[in-house]
Design a protein around this motif. Structure first.
Motif, PDB file in Angstrom:
ATOM      1  N   GLY A  19     -32.528 -44.717  37.450  1.00  8.61           N
ATOM      2  CA  GLY A  19     -31.947 -45.917  36.861  1.00  8.61           C
ATOM      3  C   GLY A  19     -30.624 -45.684  36.149  1.00  8.61           C
ATOM      4  O   GLY A  19     -30.311 -46.369  35.176  1.00  8.61           O
ATOM      5  N   GLY A  20     -29.842 -44.732  36.652  1.00 11.86           N
ATOM      6  CA  GLY A  20     -28.607 -44.369  35.968  1.00 11.86           C
ATOM      7  C   GLY A  20     -27.422 -45.248  36.322  1.00 11.86           C
ATOM      8  O   GLY A  20     -27.467 -46.073  37.232  1.00 11.86           O
ATOM      9  N   PHE A  21     -26.317 -45.032  35.592  1.00  8.99           N
ATOM     10  CA  PHE A  21     -25.073 -45.776  35.838  1.00  8.99           C
ATOM     11  C   PHE A  21     -23.883 -44.932  35.398  1.00  8.99           C
ATOM     12  O   PHE A  21     -23.925 -44.301  34.343  1.00  8.99           O
ATOM     13  CB  PHE A  21     -25.081 -47.117  35.097  1.00  8.99           C
ATOM     14  CG  PHE A  21     -25.291 -46.998  33.598  1.00  8.99           C
ATOM     15  CD1 PHE A  21     -24.207 -46.951  32.726  1.00  8.99           C
ATOM     16  CD2 PHE A  21     -26.564 -46.945  33.057  1.00  8.99           C
ATOM     17  CE1 PHE A  21     -24.396 -46.845  31.355  1.00  8.99           C
ATOM     18  CE2 PHE A  21     -26.764 -46.836  31.690  1.00  8.99           C
ATOM     19  CZ  PHE A  21     -25.672 -46.785  30.837  1.00  8.99           C
ATOM     20  N   PRO A  22     -22.804 -44.900  36.191  1.00  6.22           N
ATOM     21  CA  PRO A  22     -21.594 -44.184  35.784  1.00  6.22           C
ATOM     22  C   PRO A  22     -20.665 -45.037  34.937  1.00  6.22           C
ATOM     23  O   PRO A  22     -19.807 -44.524  34.228  1.00  6.22           O
ATOM     24  CB  PRO A  22     -20.942 -43.826  37.113  1.00  6.22           C
ATOM     25  CG  PRO A  22     -21.352 -44.923  38.031  1.00  6.22           C
ATOM     26  CD  PRO A  22     -22.726 -45.347  37.593  1.00  6.22           C
ATOM     27  N   LEU A  23     -20.828 -46.360  35.030  1.00  2.24           N
ATOM     28  CA  LEU A  23     -19.975 -47.294  34.282  1.00  2.24           C
ATOM     29  C   LEU A  23     -20.823 -48.191  33.396  1.00  2.24           C
ATOM     30  O   LEU A  23     -21.720 -48.901  33.880  1.00  2.24           O
ATOM     31  CB  LEU A  23     -19.175 -48.178  35.247  1.00  2.24           C
ATOM     32  CG  LEU A  23     -18.099 -47.510  36.101  1.00  2.24           C
ATOM     33  CD1 LEU A  23     -17.561 -48.494  37.128  1.00  2.24           C
ATOM     34  CD2 LEU A  23     -16.969 -46.988  35.208  1.00  2.24           C
ATOM     35  N   GLY A  24     -20.557 -48.157  32.084  1.00  2.00           N
ATOM     36  CA  GLY A  24     -21.207 -49.097  31.181  1.00  2.00           C
ATOM     37  C   GLY A  24     -20.719 -50.515  31.455  1.00  2.00           C
ATOM     38  O   GLY A  24     -19.723 -50.721  32.143  1.00  2.00           O
ATOM     39  N   ARG A  25     -21.412 -51.504  30.899  1.00  2.00           N
ATOM     40  CA  ARG A  25     -21.065 -52.894  31.195  1.00  2.00           C
ATOM     41  C   ARG A  25     -19.619 -53.231  30.850  1.00  2.00           C
ATOM     42  O   ARG A  25     -18.964 -53.994  31.553  1.00  2.00           O
ATOM     43  CB  ARG A  25     -22.002 -53.833  30.444  1.00  2.00           C
ATOM     44  CG  ARG A  25     -23.392 -53.935  31.044  1.00  2.00           C
ATOM     45  CD  ARG A  25     -24.135 -55.133  30.486  1.00  2.00           C
ATOM     46  NE  ARG A  25     -25.490 -55.203  31.029  1.00  2.00           N
ATOM     47  CZ  ARG A  25     -26.556 -54.643  30.458  1.00  2.00           C
ATOM     48  NH1 ARG A  25     -26.398 -53.954  29.346  1.00  2.00           N
ATOM     49  NH2 ARG A  25     -27.750 -54.753  30.999  1.00  2.00           N
ATOM     50  N   ALA A  26     -19.110 -52.678  29.754  1.00  2.00           N
ATOM     51  CA  ALA A  26     -17.745 -53.004  29.331  1.00  2.00           C
ATOM     52  C   ALA A  26     -16.697 -52.414  30.266  1.00  2.00           C
ATOM     53  O   ALA A  26     -15.528 -52.818  30.220  1.00  2.00           O
ATOM     54  CB  ALA A  26     -17.507 -52.517  27.897  1.00  2.00           C
ATOM     55  N   LYS A  27     -17.099 -51.466  31.130  1.00  2.00           N
ATOM     56  CA  LYS A  27     -16.167 -50.810  32.045  1.00  2.00           C
ATOM     57  C   LYS A  27     -16.297 -51.307  33.481  1.00  2.00           C
ATOM     58  O   LYS A  27     -15.577 -50.833  34.364  1.00  2.00           O
ATOM     59  CB  LYS A  27     -16.381 -49.289  32.008  1.00  2.00           C
ATOM     60  CG  LYS A  27     -16.137 -48.652  30.638  1.00  2.00           C
ATOM     61  CD  LYS A  27     -14.687 -48.811  30.213  1.00  2.00           C
ATOM     62  CE  LYS A  27     -14.435 -48.100  28.887  1.00  2.00           C
ATOM     63  NZ  LYS A  27     -13.019 -48.223  28.458  1.00  2.00           N
ATOM     64  N   ARG A  28     -17.205 -52.242  33.696  1.00  2.00           N
ATOM     65  CA  ARG A  28     -17.386 -52.743  35.059  1.00  2.00           C
ATOM     66  C   ARG A  28     -16.351 -53.795  35.396  1.00  2.00           C
ATOM     67  O   ARG A  28     -15.638 -54.296  34.516  1.00  2.00           O
ATOM     68  CB  ARG A  28     -18.829 -53.267  35.225  1.00  2.00           C
ATOM     69  CG  ARG A  28     -19.840 -52.131  35.111  1.00  2.00           C
ATOM     70  CD  ARG A  28     -21.285 -52.577  35.142  1.00  2.00           C
ATOM     71  NE  ARG A  28     -22.152 -51.463  34.734  1.00  2.00           N
ATOM     72  CZ  ARG A  28     -23.451 -51.566  34.493  1.00  2.00           C
ATOM     73  NH1 ARG A  28     -24.055 -52.739  34.630  1.00  2.00           N
ATOM     74  NH2 ARG A  28     -24.140 -50.508  34.117  1.00  2.00           N
ATOM     75  N   HIS A  29     -16.288 -54.147  36.668  1.00  3.59           N
ATOM     76  CA  HIS A  29     -15.135 -54.900  37.153  1.00  3.59           C
ATOM     77  C   HIS A  29     -15.228 -56.408  36.969  1.00  3.59           C
ATOM     78  O   HIS A  29     -14.238 -57.109  37.128  1.00  3.59           O
ATOM     79  CB  HIS A  29     -14.912 -54.577  38.638  1.00  3.59           C
ATOM     80  CG  HIS A  29     -14.712 -53.116  38.899  1.00  3.59           C
ATOM     81  ND1 HIS A  29     -13.737 -52.373  38.256  1.00  3.59           N
ATOM     82  CD2 HIS A  29     -15.368 -52.248  39.713  1.00  3.59           C
ATOM     83  CE1 HIS A  29     -13.795 -51.117  38.668  1.00  3.59           C
ATOM     84  NE2 HIS A  29     -14.776 -51.012  39.553  1.00  3.59           N
ATOM     85  N   THR A  30     -16.404 -56.933  36.633  1.00  8.80           N
ATOM     86  CA  THR A  30     -16.513 -58.380  36.493  1.00  8.80           C
ATOM     87  C   THR A  30     -16.438 -58.793  35.024  1.00  8.80           C
ATOM     88  O   THR A  30     -16.944 -58.089  34.130  1.00  8.80           O
ATOM     89  CB  THR A  30     -17.845 -58.893  37.076  1.00  8.80           C
ATOM     90  OG1 THR A  30     -18.929 -58.424  36.274  1.00  8.80           O
ATOM     91  CG2 THR A  30     -18.033 -58.404  38.516  1.00  8.80           C
TER      92      THR A  30
END
Length: 464
Positions: A312-323
């Motif tokens: 369940g990992g992620f390289p980009l936190g929500r504040a760094k995502r594109h939308t």
């Protein structure tokens, strides 16, 4: 006059009834009469149930409570396994059982409805001496039962339209034998001091090759074995490894009164625990934001990491995502956590529990939500959340040389499977596997958990 009501239905029958009849009809019938008079009827009565009908080789029993139905079935099967049952038959008798809950229609002393049909299907599929129950029954019964359940996955049954999530009751003797092998880490909590003086609570359970867990979400070590997102991980992997885990700075039993929290400190805190546990190199088990922490640690200290499991990992936190929607959610979540973390039910914590472990029982999710209140303060969780939302490890993933197993549920609402795919696509030595589930972190009764557990153990075997 017909009456509709909600009921929990226990269906049972005798295993191999036809073959037993050929060996001695009269003796068998006398033995079955003894079984029903000595065990079935008294235990049904003790749990407030009603034997609706006997069918020669079986029975249909109605309960007003799912908990009573499950306890009654377990007690009858335990009695059947005893060494001195006074039924005087040449062959060992065995029952199989199924339990489901739902609307039934009662008429002229009999009952009808889907709950009866499904219970009968579960009974027919149960092993000798076993009890199969639907997940609905497990949820209604709650997690405080003195029983252990094994996830049996999703099954389809003839003439039942929807697939059914099935669990089995683990026999007490088997459960006791397995639990004896499981180390209890709750009384072995130690403290390590980070470079900036923060005390980090850590513990280890089991023996064997080390396996270090990077902190995921928030935690508190003395609660780990009671919570639906982590207990089964600890029990499973401490049987084959020295399983080391710790509370991140700012939450749990680690120091909470801290001047700052940064992603850089999270990475170095992992090194601090490696050193405190005297681990030169190890595989890392990571979940949620712990996957990014583990990746950064492996890029910085490649000689200390043998491999990484990412769930369940992620390289980009929500504040760094594109939308813009993700970025707006990051700001809103930070504010909501600071203002409403201590709210009573239904709280933001309840929503988080529903998203993290949606397939855990209602009672377990409620307990998880209450436990989160004791893990961290509102002020710290808001700051902690901001650090997670600002994570961006995409630039350093190419530097991770250790093999990585990247696992993600395709219906994850916390961090979508696309984030797991993105993580794997940037790692030079990664395998990406998705599972059909809505979980962020799979609970023990999630149908995909046995597959995930097997996949992880196979991956870890190469480092032992």
């Amino acid at each position: 006059m017909a009456e509709r009501r909600l009921a929990s239905i226990l269906a049972m029958d005798v295993v191999g009834y036809s073959a037993l009849m050929e060996k001695g009809r009269d003796e068998l019938l006398r033995a079955l009469d003894q079984v029903f008079r000595s065990s079935v009827r008294p235990k049904v009565k003790a749990h407030g149930g009603r034997v609706v009908k006997l069918m020669g080789d079986g029975a249909i029993v109605e309960f007003g409570s799912a908990r009573d139905a499950v306890l009654c079935a377990a007690e009858i099967q335990e009695w059947m396994r005893s060494d001195s049952i006074p039924y005087g038959f040449s062959e060992q008798l065995a029952l199989r059982m199924g339990i489901h809950a739902g609307d039934v229609t009662a008429s002229a002393g009999d009952i009808f409805g889907e709950a009866v049909n499904v219970a009968a299907r579960l009974e027919a599929a149960a092993p000798e001496g076993g009890v199969l129950i639907s997940k609905l029954v497990a949820d209604l019964a709650g997690s405080s039962l003195p029983l252990t359940f094994r996830n049996e996955g999703i099954h389809r049954f003839k003439n039942i339209e929807e697939p059914l999530h099935v669990l089995s009751i683990v026999a007490k003797r088997d459960d006791f034998a397995s639990k004896k092998k499981i180390p209890d880490a709750r009384e072995d909590i130690r403290f390590a001091k980070s470079d900036d003086g923060v005390r980090l609570a850590w513990t280890a359970a089991g023996t064997g090759a080390p396996l270090v867990k990077a902190p995921a979400w928030i935690s508190r070590l003395d609660m780990d074995l009671r919570l639906p997102h982590l207990a089964h991980f600890v029990r499973s992997f401490s049987q084959s490894h020295r399983f080391i885990r710790f509370d991140a700075r700012g939450n749990g039993l680690s120091d909470r009164d801290i001047p700052e929290i940064t992603f850089e400190q999270m990475v170095e805190d992992l090194r601090t625990v490696f050193d405190a546990a005297k681990v030169e190199s190890s595989a890392i088990l990571s979940m949620s934001q712990g996957c990014a922490v583990a990746a950064a640690f492996a890029a910085r200290y490649p000689e200390r990491v043998k491999g990484i499991v990412m769930v369940g990992g992620f390289p980009l936190g929500r504040a760094k995502r594109h939308t813009q929607r993700d970025r707006d959610r990051a700001v809103a979540m930070q504010a909501m956590m600071k203002a409403g973390w201590d709210d009573d039910y239904p709280s933001l914590r309840d929503m988080m529990a529903d998203i993290i472990v949606p397939l855990a029982s209602v009672e377990d999710r409620r307990q998880f939500a209450e436990a989160m209140r004791d893990m961290v303060t509102p002020e710290i969780i808001s700051r902690y959340r901001k650090v997670l939302d600002d994570i961006d490890v995409t630039d350093i993933l190419s530097e991770v040389k250790a093999p990585c197993l990247v696992l993600h549920c395709d219906g994850d609402r916390m961090h979508p499977a696309e984030q797991g795919r993105l993580m794997a696509s940037h790692l030079p030595n990664a395998r990406f596997v998705t599972y059909e589930s809505a979980s962020h972190l799979p609970s023990a009764n999630d149908p995909c958990w046995p597959q995930i557990k097997s996949e992880i153990l196979e991956f870890l075997d190469q480092f032992c």
